[in-house]
Scaffold this motif. Structure first.
Motif, mmCIF file in Angstrom:
data_model
loop_
_atom_site.group_PDB
_atom_site.id
_atom_site.type_symbol
_atom_site.label_atom_id
_atom_site.label_comp_id
_atom_site.label_asym_id
_atom_site.label_seq_id
_atom_site.Cartn_x
_atom_site.Cartn_y
_atom_site.Cartn_z
ATOM 1 N N TRP A 16 -1.694 -3.446 14.747
ATOM 2 C CA TRP A 16 -1.619 -2.586 13.548
ATOM 3 C C TRP A 16 -1.332 -1.142 13.916
ATOM 4 O O TRP A 16 -1.693 -0.223 13.188
ATOM 5 C CB TRP A 16 -2.924 -2.664 12.751
ATOM 6 N N ARG A 17 -0.692 -0.904 15.040
ATOM 7 C CA ARG A 17 -0.587 0.492 15.485
ATOM 8 C C ARG A 17 0.486 1.261 14.753
ATOM 9 O O ARG A 17 0.554 2.486 14.885
ATOM 10 C CB ARG A 17 -0.407 0.574 16.993
ATOM 11 N N ALA A 18 1.338 0.572 13.993
ATOM 12 C CA ALA A 18 2.361 1.273 13.216
ATOM 13 C C ALA A 18 2.747 0.402 12.035
ATOM 14 O O ALA A 18 2.604 -0.825 12.091
ATOM 15 C CB ALA A 18 3.590 1.538 14.095
ATOM 16 N N PRO A 19 3.271 1.016 10.976
ATOM 17 C CA PRO A 19 3.857 0.192 9.910
ATOM 18 C C PRO A 19 5.046 -0.575 10.483
ATOM 19 O O PRO A 19 5.750 -0.075 11.364
ATOM 20 C CB PRO A 19 4.326 1.220 8.874
ATOM 21 N N VAL A 20 5.244 -1.768 9.986
ATOM 22 C CA VAL A 20 6.316 -2.632 10.503
ATOM 23 C C VAL A 20 7.239 -3.047 9.373
ATOM 24 O O VAL A 20 6.780 -3.504 8.328
ATOM 25 C CB VAL A 20 5.725 -3.899 11.170
ATOM 26 N N LYS A 21 8.533 -2.862 9.610
ATOM 27 C CA LYS A 21 9.526 -3.445 8.695
ATOM 28 C C LYS A 21 10.169 -4.624 9.399
ATOM 29 O O LYS A 21 10.874 -4.458 10.392
ATOM 30 C CB LYS A 21 10.597 -2.420 8.308
ATOM 31 N N LEU A 22 9.890 -5.817 8.899
ATOM 32 C CA LEU A 22 10.531 -7.016 9.431
ATOM 33 C C LEU A 22 11.894 -7.153 8.757
ATOM 34 O O LEU A 22 11.990 -7.140 7.532
ATOM 35 C CB LEU A 22 9.694 -8.251 9.112
ATOM 36 N N THR A 23 12.943 -7.269 9.560
ATOM 37 C CA THR A 23 14.295 -7.442 9.028
ATOM 38 C C THR A 23 14.882 -8.735 9.561
ATOM 39 O O THR A 23 14.927 -8.938 10.779
ATOM 40 C CB THR A 23 15.190 -6.264 9.461
ATOM 41 N N TRP A 24 15.291 -9.589 8.652
ATOM 42 C CA TRP A 24 16.095 -10.739 9.071
ATOM 43 C C TRP A 24 17.544 -10.291 9.089
ATOM 44 O O TRP A 24 18.005 -9.655 8.136
ATOM 45 C CB TRP A 24 15.922 -11.909 8.091
ATOM 46 N N THR A 25 18.227 -10.605 10.149
ATOM 47 C CA THR A 25 19.661 -10.334 10.145
ATOM 48 C C THR A 25 20.350 -11.377 9.264
ATOM 49 O O THR A 25 19.732 -12.370 8.856
ATOM 50 C CB THR A 25 20.235 -10.446 11.569
ATOM 51 N N ARG A 26 21.619 -11.151 8.959
ATOM 52 C CA ARG A 26 22.348 -12.162 8.184
ATOM 53 C C ARG A 26 22.284 -13.519 8.862
ATOM 54 O O ARG A 26 22.113 -14.548 8.209
ATOM 55 C CB ARG A 26 23.817 -11.721 8.006
ATOM 56 N N GLU A 27 22.383 -13.508 10.191
ATOM 57 C CA GLU A 27 22.358 -14.775 10.918
ATOM 58 C C GLU A 27 20.998 -15.462 10.767
ATOM 59 O O GLU A 27 20.925 -16.686 10.627
ATOM 60 C CB GLU A 27 22.699 -14.548 12.398
ATOM 61 N N ARG A 42 -6.218 3.295 7.763
ATOM 62 C CA ARG A 42 -7.384 3.422 8.661
ATOM 63 C C ARG A 42 -8.584 2.650 8.147
ATOM 64 O O ARG A 42 -9.372 2.130 8.911
ATOM 65 C CB ARG A 42 -7.775 4.909 8.807
ATOM 66 N N ASP A 43 -8.717 2.577 6.821
ATOM 67 C CA ASP A 43 -9.886 1.871 6.268
ATOM 68 C C ASP A 43 -9.704 0.354 6.256
ATOM 69 O O ASP A 43 -10.559 -0.361 5.731
ATOM 70 C CB ASP A 43 -10.186 2.380 4.846
ATOM 71 N N GLY A 44 -8.610 -0.128 6.841
ATOM 72 C CA GLY A 44 -8.422 -1.568 6.955
ATOM 73 C C GLY A 44 -7.668 -2.196 5.806
ATOM 74 O O GLY A 44 -7.315 -3.378 5.858
ATOM 75 N N THR A 45 -7.411 -1.445 4.749
ATOM 76 C CA THR A 45 -6.640 -2.013 3.645
ATOM 77 C C THR A 45 -5.165 -2.084 4.039
ATOM 78 O O THR A 45 -4.673 -1.282 4.840
ATOM 79 C CB THR A 45 -6.791 -1.197 2.352
ATOM 80 N N ILE A 46 -4.494 -3.062 3.485
ATOM 81 C CA ILE A 46 -3.124 -3.371 3.891
ATOM 82 C C ILE A 46 -2.205 -3.304 2.677
ATOM 83 O O ILE A 46 -2.587 -3.737 1.585
ATOM 84 C CB ILE A 46 -3.081 -4.787 4.529
ATOM 85 N N GLU A 47 -1.032 -2.754 2.887
ATOM 86 C CA GLU A 47 -0.006 -2.766 1.833
ATOM 87 C C GLU A 47 1.172 -3.601 2.315
ATOM 88 O O GLU A 47 1.553 -3.520 3.485
ATOM 89 C CB GLU A 47 0.484 -1.346 1.546
ATOM 90 N N ILE A 48 1.742 -4.368 1.405
ATOM 91 C CA ILE A 48 2.903 -5.193 1.755
ATOM 92 C C ILE A 48 3.978 -5.018 0.692
ATOM 93 O O ILE A 48 3.756 -5.296 -0.486
ATOM 94 C CB ILE A 48 2.529 -6.687 1.863
#
Lengths: 723, 151
Positions: free
Chosen positions: A421-432, A356-362
């Motif tokens: 930024w409405r939710a945490p996002v997990k980006l997944t690359w598929t094997r392809e 909420r305070d604008g800080t980001i975790e990666i």
């Protein structure tokens, strides 16, 4: 590509970008202008940078390096625990980030954090022992003050502080110790007192977690409310989104949103399956005006033509042309190396959350966390210090997770921003995605001409290398590519240790729209093959023993000679192999580690079976001997898979191989027996993640030549044995 | 749709019956020890046991599980499994470790059927499990060691 100004990457105003050439691989050189402190940042409080000690005495080592399986966490735990005097069973390790002064890679001047070029151990050898020793002295001083005894009477051993009958655990004294002034020039233990370095403890510190399913990788991350993103990338490199129709994708159960990002169109869903199904239902029209549309056959033709023309000089000793002109005979050979995918078993991914305070975790397999943090901050529109980087262990890497444009981190942040930024996002690359997403070991052609005089001595060596530069078109081009020569294209050839009086190595760096990258051992993956098979060919042509010829040409290279002799001895080189068995040898130094291999094969028709590999390695002091063995075994298996069957090809610019059915790493039924012999040494330790890989190809090729007379110069063998 | 995972019954009625067991385990049940590597049953990282048989979860639709007993790496607790996991740690098999859940599930299934596997038996049972770190010699040695410890 994200516009990235190298100036913004400077971790401190005192740093100066110099472009120093480091070990032939990481040509990025940040060097501190003023060395206000001893090497290794010893003025730092170890408890603020490298170590935490809990009240119960558990020690957490904070790693400057990313562990993709090479075992650097175990290595750094060993170094710190040795000096701190704690059992390894009390130590765990986690990734550090965002503190270049503490974690900057010392093999490149120390000013920014990266893992690569087998540099983790050389960068850490002094730093982590010193951190442990400094912490130990602070704990002793705290105990001395608490007990009102001279420091000299306080012993620190096995996680315990003692003075006479007084006794306390490290955890009991940590609060007081951490507030003390930080001593400098603390003495390190002499080798004779080591109890962990050079020994083989019962198990690697992360073995248990990696055996019961509890080790968490980036793709295992789960956060409350987290959404999964899968991105539709262009089928051809360089294409961009023209337009897209998301109606059918949005209709898939579980799909939450479909958004455009700079690199494609992201489908965001509540499960990975829904995101994958959503992407299948998505229609994207691509703008291919600037896309690379050539296929492998086109590139091959262009490269072979380029090899007929002079390139930029990468090495010039004596006068190669004159020597070749007076040679009694010539050996000419053209080698072709394909694109190779890293194909790490954990596909690429990253997780982003904004508070909420604008800080980001990666979270991610951040192999260059400072650079990724800078890139993420530019996309998110925040300052870098508002971003917290979590460096996760990864399921393999092999170079793929060190990318100067921060690819998956940039994508994940772009998706999170695109959904506000409405939710945490997990980006997944598929094997392809992973297989077709670019960043390959470049395709190369080597054209070689070697002359021999009437006595069979080398009279001129001319080697032309054609292929893409890894460093060109990056923010580091100006520093990394000198006079048309990217060292990562020629390392292992331009600096060959063989005493060849008249030698010229040239390179022509091609311009192709297929993104390329370092791949375990980088340039050595092709230069070692060309050089070491040519040396073997010279031995055959002149009737010399391949080991003896190498010894003669390495008269002034004691370390190469020593591993060569050790491998030859352990393999019984001077004895006849069993009927139906054939041997080949190769020796190669990469990243200052020396490896010689003797390979023994059998043939069944054109099918090559590697029966046994004997390896000798000189990596200076072997900090964790069993891990040295493991890395050499793995490096051999990784290289062997590529040499036998891996190849990434394109048809009209589209990658042909999408998965492990057509891109074929080594499997257990093809893994040879491997014996690894470590040369005893008191030299400073060097890395072992990469150097096992380069010599396996040429050693195998030399054995095949012995068995069949065929010189395989078109790789992989699946192609070269039948062409 | 109810499936039994590690002895616990899970109601997964809300999910697409075509969803592979892999994604249900990882994203919904929360058991992430079963890994995604390829999605097409080529790498073996997703290997679980269904009624004791090594099964690629990425190619197993939820609707096909029925009353099958699913065991994941987190649910292993037989003497064979303990022997395998102990051999894996003492021989330091894992490098990156990502494929090892699948390797272990395949190895446990093998040793549950075959108490003294030959090298050829190991090749046949384990060739479907890719290890990009090429830890294969230690995988083989650990299977032999586990077999000896169970004898």
């Amino acid at each position: 590509m994200i516009p990235l100004n190298p100036q913004t990457l400077r971790p401190s105003r005192r740093s100066l970008l110099t472009g120093a050439l480091i070990g032939g691989v990481f040509v990025l050189g940040f060097q501190p202008k003023a060395q206000a402190q001893a090497p290794g940042g010893t003025a730092l409080n170890p408890f603020q940078a490298y170590l935490r000690i809990a009240p119960d005495g558990r020690v957490t080592v904070i790693s400057a390096h990313f562990d993709m399986g090479q075992g650097i966490y175990h290595g750094l735990a060993t170094l710190a625990a040795e000096e701190l005097s704690v059992p390894l069973s009390q130590v765990s390790v986690e990734g550090g980030a965002s503190n270049p002064r503490a974690y900057g890679n010392l093999t490149a001047g120390g000013a920014f954090q990266f893992t690569g070029g087998s540099s983790g151990i050389p960068s850490s050898w002094e730093r982590y022992r010193r951190a442990g020793a400094t912490a130990r002295e602070m704990l002793r001083s705290a105990a001395a003050a608490a007990w009102n005894v001279p420091v000299s009477e306080v012993l620190a051993e096995n996680g315990q502080l003692t003075a006479g009958s007084r006794r306390a655990g490290y955890g009991d004294m940590i609060a007081a110790a951490a507030r003390l002034p930080v001593p400098s020039n603390v003495a390190l233990k002499p080798a004779s007192q080591w109890t962990l370095i050079g020994k083989t403890p019962p198990e690697r510190i992360d073995s248990r977690d990696k055996t019961n399913g509890s080790q968490n990788y980036t793709l295992d991350m789960r956060l409350p409310g987290m959404l999964i993103a899968v991105v539709a990338h262009p089928p051809r490199f360089g294409a961009t989104v023209q337009s897209f129709d998301a109606a059918k994708a949005r209709a898939v159960r579980g799909v939450v949103d479909v958004v455009q990002i700079p690199r494609g169109v992201a489908v965001v869903a509540d499960t990975t399956w829904a995101a994958i199904k959503g992407r299948e239902a998505l229609t994207v029209t691509w703008n291919e005006a600037r896309a690379e549309k050539r296929g492998s056959a086109d590139l091959r033709k262009a490269y072979l033509e380029a090899a007929e023309r002079a390139g930029a000089p990468a090495a010039n000793r004596g006068d190669a042309d004159a020597a070749l002109g007076r040679a009694a005979r010539l050996i000419e050979a053209t080698y072709e190396f394909p694109y190779l995918a890293h194909a790490a078993i954990e596909p690429l991914g990253a997780v982003v959350r904004r508070a909420r305070d604008g800080t980001i975790e990666i979270w991610g397999g951040h192999q260059m966390p400072d650079i990724y943090q800078t890139i993420a901050s530019q996309i998110a529109g925040v300052t870098p210090d508002q971003i917290k980087m979590h460096v996760m262990k990864s399921g393999g890497g092999f170079g793929r997770r060190a990318v100067l444009d921060g690819d998956v981190v940039a994508e994940a942040v772009s998706v999170a921003k695109a959904i506000n930024w409405r939710a945490p996002v997990k980006l997944t690359w598929t094997r392809e995605d992973d297989m077709t997403g670019g960043r390959y070991r470049p395709m190369y052609v080597h054209k070689m001409r070697v002359g021999l005089d009437a006595q069979g001595r080398i009279s001129g060596w001319h080697q032309r290398i054609v292929g893409q530069s890894i460093m060109s078109n990056t923010p580091f081009e100006g520093f990394a590519v000198r006079n048309g020569v990217d060292a990562t294209s020629v390392e292992g050839a331009s600096d060959t240790p063989y005493q060849i009086a008249d030698l010229r190595v040239e390179v022509t760096n091609t311009s192709v729209g297929v993104p390329v990258l370092w791949w375990r051992a980088v340039g050595h993956t092709h230069t070692a093959y060309a050089v070491e098979t040519m040396i073997d060919e010279i031995a055959s042509a002149t009737g010399k023993d391949p080991v003896q010829l190498r010894r003669e040409l390495l008269a002034e290279n004691a370390r190469e000679r020593a591993v060569l002799d050790l491998a030859a001895d352990k393999a019984g080189w001077t004895t006849e192999p069993a009927p139906g068995r054939f041997r080949g040898v190769a020796v190669h130094q990469s990243f200052k580690t020396y490896v010689a291999l003797v390979v023994e094969i059998s043939m069944s028709g054109q099918d090559v079976r590697v029966e046994r590999v004997v390896a000798a390695v000189d990596c200076g002091i072997a900090i964790n001997p069993d891990n040295v063995v493991a890395q050499i075994e793995g490096g051999i298996g990784f290289g062997l898979g590529a040499i036998l069957g891996e190849e990434l090809t394109l048809t009209d610019g589209v990658v042909d191989q999408k998965n492990y059915d057509s891109y074929t790493p080594l499997r257990i039924d093809r893994m040879p027996k491997v014996e690894v012999h470590i040369l005893p040494s008191t030299a400073s330790p060097t890395g072992v993640g990469e150097p096992g890989t380069p010599p396996i190809g040429p050693a195998l090729a030399n054995a095949v030549a012995k068995a069949t007379g065929r010189r395989v110069r078109l790789l992989p063998f699946a192609k070269g044995m039948t062409s | 749709m109810r499936i039994t995972v590690n002895g616990e019954v899970r109601d997964l009625s809300a999910l697409d019956p075509d969803m592979p067991l892999l994604w249900a385990l990882r994203d919904v049940v929360g058991l992430t020890g079963t890994k995604y590597g390829c999605g097409v049953a080529q790498c073996g990282a997703c290997t679980v046991h269904v009624d004791g048989v090594a099964t690629r979860a990425c190619q197993t639709p939820l609707s096909s599980v029925g009353n099958g007993q699913v065991i994941t790496i987190e649910g292993l607790n037989t003497p064979v499994a303990r022997a395998v996991q102990d051999a894996w740690t003492t021989l330091a098999v894992a490098q990156c470790g990502y494929c090892q859940s699948g390797q272990i599930m395949s190895a446990v299934a093998l040793l549950s059927e075959n108490k003294r596997p030959s090298d050829a038996d190991i090749d046949a049972a384990m060739t479907g499990n890719l290890c990009r770190c090429a830890t294969y010699n230690r995988v083989r040695a650990a299977i032999h060691q586990a077999a000896r410890s169970l004898a």
